[in-house]
Design an enzyme around this catalytic site. Structure first.
Site, PDB file in Angstrom:
ATOM      1  N   ASP A  77      28.578  91.088 -40.655  1.00 40.88           N
ATOM      2  CA  ASP A  77      29.507  91.212 -39.047  1.00 40.88           C
ATOM      3  C   ASP A  77      30.022  89.214 -38.408  1.00 40.88           C
ATOM      4  O   ASP A  77      31.781  89.732 -38.126  1.00 40.88           O
ATOM      5  CB  ASP A  77      29.431  92.171 -38.769  1.00 40.88           C
ATOM      6  CG  ASP A  77      30.185  93.300 -39.716  1.00 40.88           C
ATOM      7  OD1 ASP A  77      31.012  93.637 -39.833  1.00 40.88           O
ATOM      8  OD2 ASP A  77      30.211  94.172 -39.268  1.00 40.88           O
ATOM      9  N   GLN A  95      27.673  99.539 -37.504  1.00 44.09           N
ATOM     10  CA  GLN A  95      29.090 100.488 -37.170  1.00 44.09           C
ATOM     11  C   GLN A  95      28.817 100.250 -35.208  1.00 44.09           C
ATOM     12  O   GLN A  95      28.812 101.053 -35.314  1.00 44.09           O
ATOM     13  CB  GLN A  95      29.356 101.250 -37.864  1.00 44.09           C
ATOM     14  CG  GLN A  95      31.084 101.883 -37.834  1.00 44.09           C
ATOM     15  CD  GLN A  95      31.188 100.957 -38.926  1.00 44.09           C
ATOM     16  OE1 GLN A  95      31.358 100.291 -39.218  1.00 44.09           O
ATOM     17  NE2 GLN A  95      32.559 100.901 -37.772  1.00 44.09           N
ATOM     18  N   LYS A 121      32.853 101.284 -47.397  1.00 41.42           N
ATOM     19  CA  LYS A 121      31.948 100.361 -47.589  1.00 41.42           C
ATOM     20  C   LYS A 121      30.790 100.152 -47.902  1.00 41.42           C
ATOM     21  O   LYS A 121      30.783  99.292 -49.117  1.00 41.42           O
ATOM     22  CB  LYS A 121      31.519  99.403 -46.255  1.00 41.42           C
ATOM     23  CG  LYS A 121      32.954  98.846 -44.621  1.00 41.42           C
ATOM     24  CD  LYS A 121      32.219  98.585 -43.520  1.00 41.42           C
ATOM     25  CE  LYS A 121      32.932  97.900 -42.582  1.00 41.42           C
ATOM     26  NZ  LYS A 121      33.263  98.294 -41.125  1.00 41.42           N
TER      27      LYS A 121
END
Ligand code: NAP
Length: 289
Positions: A120, A97, A53
């Site tokens: 996200d 994450q 990412k």
């Protein structure tokens, strides 16, 4: 019949060019789009995902920073970091994450994030907005799935869509998006009786279970669009999806490969959400782009 392959890597590359232009415009206006990635613990897969990412951010002009915390970090330590990132005007997107170490409740961490920076799309506010049809940020993997389907020109209205897997990260939001696009949606999970009965009816089949090649060819309708989200290791140590890819090629109309399918599109959507967040920040400051 041989299915058309939806090449996620290529599609992501095309989309990234567009986001790069927008990142350039932001940078030229004095707003450097910024993403903070928080990774807690030593899970090797998480580290690889975060590294990918960050690399993708760099390629298109998003400033990114990685915050690595020890596996035994307390909730207080994690929340203090989130508070700092929330308050940092140079950060437009925060991602934590997943999965988290066992002592950290994901909800407590996700809820602490500013919903405006939750690129996200997993903060309960943002999931609620998605449910109500007013999404602020669509979770990246389901957003990528929809982009892949759009790229085929497949008209979802009135079609049977079956999603296998009901996580808040993938299955549930994917089902909502398919519903909003006009499909009739069935959401299956580990307790579904006779899974094949459902999958065989699917014009669109989204598999997000994480069981290597659990979806065999006989479970796929001829001509279906098959989106394989799962990532597992085969007995030979190869990365494989939830779908028997060789069999899907023979039956489906479209199929996504693993690797090189949903994964790259997930990253592309993260970039997109970060750019959108920075653009909103610019608009709030009255900066024309
Ligand atoms: P998850 O939270 O573990 O959820 C898995 C879901 O699959 C659950 O709803 C579970 O049902 C269901 N399931 C498990 N075994 C099943 C079976 N035999 N038949 C039917 N349903 C079954 O996983 P996730 O986070 O959604 O991720 C799913 C997979 O996608 C994983 O392999 C993950 O690595 C991959 N993934 C890939 C990307 C990408 O960018 N490519 C992004 C995210 C996730 P219950 O709810 O009943 O337990």
């Amino acid at each position: 019949m041989t299915a058309l392959i939806i090449d996620g890597k290529q599609l992501a590359q095309q989309r990234r060019a567009e986001w790069k232009l927008r990142a350039d415009r932001l940078n030229a206006a004095g707003i450097a789009p910024g993403l903070a990635a928080v990774v807690i613990g030593d899970d090797p897969a998480s580290k690889v995902y975060v590294r990918n990412k960050i690399r993708a951010c760099r390629e298109i002009g998003i400033r990114s920073e990685e915050h690595a915390l020890a596996a035994d970090s307390t909730l207080d330590i994690v929340l203090a970091l989130i508070d700092r990132l929330n308050a940092d005007a140079g950060i437009h997107g925060i991602l934590v994450q997943l999965p988290l170490p066992a002592q950290l409740a994901p909800l407590a961490v996700l809820e602490r994030m500013s919903p405006e920076k939750d690129v996200d799309g997993l903060h309960p506010h943002n999931l609620g907005r998605l449910l109500s049809g007013h999404a602020r940020f669509v979770p990246c993997t389901p957003a990528g799935i929809m982009e892949m389907l759009k790229s085929t020109g497949f008209d979802l209205r009135g079609k049977e869509a079956v999603v296998v897997g009901r996580s808040a990260l993938v299955g549930k939001p994917a089902a909502l998006l398919l519903l909003q696009a006009g499909a009739t949606v069935t959401l299956c999970h580990s307790q579904t009786a006779d899974l094949a009965h459902h999958t065989r009816r699917a014009d669109v089949l989204v598999c997000a279970i994480g069981k290597a090649q659990a979806i065999g060819g006989e479970m796929i309708k001829f001509g279906a669009a098959v989106i394989d989200v799962g990532i597992s290791r085969s007995h030979e140590g190869k990365l494989v999806g939830d779908v028997d890819y060789g069999a899907a090629l023979q039956r489906a109309g479209w199929v996504t490969p693993v690797p090189g399918g949903v994964g790259p599109m997930t990253i592309a959507m993260l970039l997109a959400n970060t750019i959108v967040s920075a653009e909103r920040h610019a608009a709030k400051q009255g900066i024309a782009l």
